[in-house]
Design a protein around this motif. Structure first.
Motif, mmCIF file in Angstrom:
data_model
loop_
_atom_site.group_PDB
_atom_site.id
_atom_site.type_symbol
_atom_site.label_atom_id
_atom_site.label_comp_id
_atom_site.label_asym_id
_atom_site.label_seq_id
_atom_site.Cartn_x
_atom_site.Cartn_y
_atom_site.Cartn_z
ATOM 1 N N THR A 259 1.221 -17.155 -29.909
ATOM 2 C CA THR A 259 1.977 -15.925 -30.123
ATOM 3 C C THR A 259 3.430 -16.141 -29.735
ATOM 4 O OG1 THR A 259 1.376 -15.135 -27.907
ATOM 5 C CG2 THR A 259 0.016 -14.377 -29.745
ATOM 6 N N VAL A 260 4.293 -15.287 -30.269
ATOM 7 C CA VAL A 260 5.708 -15.282 -29.922
ATOM 8 C C VAL A 260 6.011 -13.950 -29.253
ATOM 9 C CG1 VAL A 260 8.072 -15.383 -30.770
ATOM 10 C CG2 VAL A 260 6.308 -16.797 -31.842
ATOM 11 N N ILE A 261 6.577 -14.010 -28.040
ATOM 12 C CA ILE A 261 6.894 -12.789 -27.311
ATOM 13 C C ILE A 261 8.396 -12.719 -27.074
ATOM 14 C CG2 ILE A 261 4.642 -12.630 -26.198
ATOM 15 C CD1 ILE A 261 5.767 -13.926 -23.752
ATOM 16 N N LYS A 262 8.906 -11.521 -26.971
ATOM 17 C CA LYS A 262 10.329 -11.327 -26.734
ATOM 18 C C LYS A 262 10.670 -11.660 -25.288
ATOM 19 C CE LYS A 262 11.710 -9.925 -30.761
ATOM 20 N NZ LYS A 262 12.711 -10.709 -31.535
ATOM 21 N N ASP A 281 2.504 -14.600 -12.162
ATOM 22 C CA ASP A 281 2.747 -14.280 -13.560
ATOM 23 C C ASP A 281 3.929 -15.094 -14.069
ATOM 24 O OD1 ASP A 281 2.466 -13.105 -15.993
ATOM 25 O OD2 ASP A 281 2.686 -11.035 -15.307
ATOM 26 N N VAL A 282 4.239 -14.935 -15.339
ATOM 27 C CA VAL A 282 5.314 -15.708 -15.940
ATOM 28 C C VAL A 282 6.662 -15.096 -15.576
ATOM 29 C CG1 VAL A 282 5.190 -14.423 -18.120
ATOM 30 C CG2 VAL A 282 6.168 -16.720 -18.103
ATOM 31 N N GLY A 283 7.628 -15.960 -15.297
ATOM 32 C CA GLY A 283 8.974 -15.519 -14.981
ATOM 33 C C GLY A 283 9.987 -16.199 -15.881
ATOM 34 N N PHE A 284 11.212 -15.732 -15.837
ATOM 35 C CA PHE A 284 12.277 -16.225 -16.708
ATOM 36 C C PHE A 284 13.519 -16.391 -15.839
ATOM 37 C CE2 PHE A 284 15.386 -16.457 -19.993
ATOM 38 C CZ PHE A 284 14.741 -16.677 -21.199
ATOM 39 N N ASN A 285 14.024 -17.607 -15.740
ATOM 40 C CA ASN A 285 15.184 -17.897 -14.911
ATOM 41 C C ASN A 285 16.407 -18.147 -15.788
ATOM 42 O OD1 ASN A 285 16.207 -18.856 -12.049
ATOM 43 N ND2 ASN A 285 16.931 -20.366 -13.534
ATOM 44 N N ILE A 286 17.512 -17.509 -15.451
ATOM 45 C CA ILE A 286 18.780 -17.725 -16.152
ATOM 46 C C ILE A 286 19.797 -18.196 -15.129
ATOM 47 C CG2 ILE A 286 20.624 -16.689 -17.508
ATOM 48 C CD1 ILE A 286 18.596 -14.678 -18.542
ATOM 49 N N PHE A 287 20.349 -19.359 -15.348
ATOM 50 C CA PHE A 287 21.272 -19.977 -14.406
ATOM 51 C C PHE A 287 22.671 -19.970 -14.997
ATOM 52 C CE2 PHE A 287 23.015 -24.145 -12.708
ATOM 53 C CZ PHE A 287 23.424 -23.593 -11.500
ATOM 54 N N LEU A 288 23.533 -19.176 -14.414
ATOM 55 C CA LEU A 288 24.945 -19.119 -14.803
ATOM 56 C C LEU A 288 25.737 -19.121 -13.514
ATOM 57 C CD1 LEU A 288 27.075 -18.924 -16.988
ATOM 58 C CD2 LEU A 288 26.864 -16.446 -16.915
ATOM 59 N N MET A 294 16.565 -13.996 -11.986
ATOM 60 C CA MET A 294 15.143 -14.225 -12.199
ATOM 61 C C MET A 294 14.486 -12.942 -12.702
ATOM 62 S SD MET A 294 14.023 -16.587 -8.972
ATOM 63 C CE MET A 294 14.979 -18.045 -8.534
ATOM 64 N N TRP A 295 13.812 -13.081 -13.845
ATOM 65 C CA TRP A 295 13.091 -11.967 -14.448
ATOM 66 C C TRP A 295 11.587 -12.223 -14.319
ATOM 67 C CZ3 TRP A 295 15.616 -7.921 -17.279
ATOM 68 C CH2 TRP A 295 17.007 -8.058 -17.375
ATOM 69 N N ARG A 296 10.825 -11.132 -14.265
ATOM 70 C CA ARG A 296 9.377 -11.220 -14.189
ATOM 71 C C ARG A 296 8.771 -10.335 -15.273
ATOM 72 N NH1 ARG A 296 8.352 -9.207 -9.031
ATOM 73 N NH2 ARG A 296 8.217 -7.128 -9.946
ATOM 74 N N ARG A 297 7.699 -10.820 -15.895
ATOM 75 C CA ARG A 297 7.050 -10.047 -16.949
ATOM 76 C C ARG A 297 5.939 -9.196 -16.329
ATOM 77 N NH1 ARG A 297 3.568 -11.254 -21.883
ATOM 78 N NH2 ARG A 297 4.475 -9.970 -23.534
ATOM 79 N N ASP A 298 6.172 -7.899 -16.276
ATOM 80 C CA ASP A 298 5.218 -6.967 -15.667
ATOM 81 C C ASP A 298 4.500 -6.159 -16.737
ATOM 82 O OD1 ASP A 298 5.822 -7.759 -13.144
ATOM 83 O OD2 ASP A 298 7.046 -6.016 -12.623
ATOM 84 N N ILE A 299 3.329 -5.661 -16.377
ATOM 85 C CA ILE A 299 2.604 -4.790 -17.290
ATOM 86 C C ILE A 299 2.805 -3.342 -16.866
ATOM 87 C CG2 ILE A 299 0.447 -4.974 -15.961
ATOM 88 C CD1 ILE A 299 -1.021 -4.761 -18.692
ATOM 89 N N ASN A 300 3.112 -2.494 -17.830
ATOM 90 C CA ASN A 300 3.277 -1.064 -17.585
ATOM 91 C C ASN A 300 1.893 -0.422 -17.533
ATOM 92 O OD1 ASN A 300 3.607 1.819 -18.103
ATOM 93 N ND2 ASN A 300 5.743 1.346 -18.579
ATOM 94 N N CYS A 301 1.502 0.037 -16.332
ATOM 95 C CA CYS A 301 0.150 0.573 -16.142
ATOM 96 C C CYS A 301 -0.093 1.822 -16.984
ATOM 97 C CB CYS A 301 -0.090 0.885 -14.664
ATOM 98 S SG CYS A 301 -0.024 -0.565 -13.592
ATOM 99 N N HIS A 306 3.636 -5.027 -21.774
ATOM 100 C CA HIS A 306 4.399 -5.907 -20.895
ATOM 101 C C HIS A 306 5.895 -5.668 -21.079
ATOM 102 C CE1 HIS A 306 0.572 -8.110 -20.610
ATOM 103 N NE2 HIS A 306 1.059 -8.562 -19.471
ATOM 104 N N THR A 307 6.612 -5.629 -19.982
ATOM 105 C CA THR A 307 8.060 -5.495 -20.023
ATOM 106 C C THR A 307 8.670 -6.502 -19.051
ATOM 107 O OG1 THR A 307 8.001 -3.779 -18.315
ATOM 108 C CG2 THR A 307 8.002 -3.046 -20.619
ATOM 109 N N TRP A 308 9.909 -6.911 -19.341
ATOM 110 C CA TRP A 308 10.630 -7.804 -18.446
ATOM 111 C C TRP A 308 11.414 -6.988 -17.431
ATOM 112 C CZ3 TRP A 308 9.791 -12.909 -18.308
ATOM 113 C CH2 TRP A 308 9.237 -13.523 -19.431
ATOM 114 N N VAL A 309 11.277 -7.345 -16.158
ATOM 115 C CA VAL A 309 11.960 -6.644 -15.074
ATOM 116 C C VAL A 309 12.801 -7.651 -14.309
ATOM 117 C CG1 VAL A 309 11.666 -5.302 -12.950
ATOM 118 C CG2 VAL A 309 10.080 -4.979 -14.872
ATOM 119 N N LEU A 310 14.068 -7.304 -14.032
ATOM 120 C CA LEU A 310 14.911 -8.179 -13.226
ATOM 121 C C LEU A 310 14.342 -8.226 -11.818
ATOM 122 C CD1 LEU A 310 17.402 -9.967 -13.076
ATOM 123 C CD2 LEU A 310 18.752 -7.940 -12.491
ATOM 124 N N TRP A 311 13.907 -9.387 -11.416
ATOM 125 C CA TRP A 311 13.168 -9.580 -10.185
ATOM 126 C C TRP A 311 14.118 -9.817 -9.005
ATOM 127 C CZ3 TRP A 311 10.435 -14.924 -9.815
ATOM 128 C CH2 TRP A 311 9.828 -15.073 -8.570
#
Length: 400
Positions: A259-262, A281-288, A294-301, A306-311
């Motif tokens: 699958t492809v996720i945003k 869970d899966v995270g997303f790191n952006i280095f500038l 650091m972002w984390r993919r959370d599930i909206n209960c 799933h949404t990305w939240v700035l961790w």
């Protein structure tokens, strides 16, 4: 009994006891079961078990027992980061990251000696194995640097020359198996490429147990072109690749779905890396530089989506050992170790290793004008599996 008779009997008893050799209590180090428990608690550094095996024949017998190696891995759970593979003018070179006496000689993991060809890049490095490509023979080469074993696997037919992403991982399914000493375990390869019309992603899974590639798996390609040599990350039981944009390609190893996720709502296209978040869970790191987001993919209960939240946001220049901000500094990510949650980054002219949990940093190289991709290598280093130089390993061909 008279007093003289009593004294005579006592003297006789004393003489008898004097002739008896009383056995001294056994030393704890002579009790194999207790000694095994002690040795299991040695630190999982490369020098620990080889040093213990050199003490005496009995100790060597214990630490070279395959059962002990499995118990040692199970006790420590996570293998240490020994170093990384990096592409240089001379080919793929191993660079150790530990200090003496745990520093691995670079020539011990010479993949060129192992394969007989000049290795131009490592496409994946995980669970004690490294995978690279021999484009002349159109084959994948899977090498276990510690044992020197080499396996050759034919590239799937749908792959066009020069366009391929692959991931290697251990396929052992034994209960309680701990990755890190998987040199003799079966392995899997996941191949990922664009279809000939660039509108589809195509994936297959290879099993060393069957020696064949599985069925073709497809999904719609990301909105922007999928880039080659993008380092994948294993989180839980899924592999994640980054596309050229911020889309993320996910391959689920449980149901073999693609699958492809945003990705997160960001536009920055460099210095990105899929990481493990603190909750697993899966995270997303952006280095500038000087910031790391650091972002984390959370599930909206409430909605089950799933949404990305700035961790967290980290000011890199506040971390001990990193330089102050400089607008003229070139900076980018070089690699990521999922086992130890360590990122490698280049802040010109230095390379740093940063542990994301503790935020402890270490400078590895200084005054470098150019650097390549880093492929971190983690493994337990036991005396029964190590060989010098990796040149004597067996070669296995899988060309089905």
């Amino acid at each position: 009994m008279s007093e003289s008779e009593s004294e005579s009997e006592g003297a006789e008893l004393s003489r008898r006891l004097a002739g008896v050799s009383l056995a001294a209590p056994a030393s704890p180090l002579e009790d194999d079961d207790l000694l095994r428990e002690i040795l299991l608690r040695l630190p999982p550094q490369p020098s620990s078990l080889p040093r213990a095996s050199a003490v005496c024949k009995g100790w060597r017998g214990l630490v070279t027992d395959p059962k002990f190696a499995r118990s040692f891995s199970a006790h420590h759970r996570k293998p240490p980061l020994l170093g990384f593979f990096e592409i240089r003018a001379a080919g793929l070179v191993f660079t150790p990251v530990m200090d003496s006496p745990d520093r691995i000689p670079p020539e011990r993991f010479d993949l060129g000696r192992c394969s007989g060809i000049k290795v131009n890049d490592a496409y994946s490095c995980r669970h004690g194995r490294v995978i690279f490509i021999d484009w002349q023979r159109f084959e994948l080469l899977v090498c276990a640097p510690i044992t020197g074993e080499l396996s050759r696997v034919a590239i799937p037919p749908e792959v066009e020359r020069g366009s391929l992403n692959v991931a290697v991982l251990c396929a052992a399914g034994d209960q309680g198996h701990v990755h890190g000493g998987c040199h003799s375990s079966p392995f899997k390869i996941v191949s990922l490429c664009l279809g000939r019309k660039d509108s589809q992603l195509l994936a297959r899974v290879y099993s060393s147990q069957t020696g064949i590639w599985g069925d073709l798996i497809s999904a719609a390609a990301p909105s922007r072109l999928f880039s080659d040599l993008t380092p994948e990350t294993l989180v839980c039981n899924s592999l994640y690749w980054l596309s050229t944009g911020v889309d993320v390609v996910k391959f689920d190893l449980d149901d073999y779905s693609l699958t492809v996720i945003k990705g997160p709502p960001v536009t920055y296209d460099h210095g990105r890396q899929i990481i493990k978040a603190e909750d697993g869970d899966v995270g997303f790191n952006i280095f500038l530089y000087p910031e790391c987001h650091m972002w984390r993919r959370d599930i909206n209960c409430d909605h089950g989506v799933h949404t990305w939240v700035l961790w967290k946001t980290i000011q890199m220049h506040t971390i001990l050992g990193l330089p102050q901000v400089d607008e003229k500094r070139t900076n980018f990510l070089l690699g990521y170790c999922e086992d130890t949650n360590v990122i490698f980054m280049y802040v010109r002219p230095n390379v740093y290793m940063l542990q994301l949990n503790s935020m402890q940093s270490k400078r590895l190289n200084a005054n470098l004008e150019s650097v390549g991709h880093y492929r971190p290598f983690t493994s337990f280093y036991t005396p029964d599996t190590t060989i010098a130089g990796g040149s004597n390993g067996a070669e296995i061909s899988h060309n089905t």
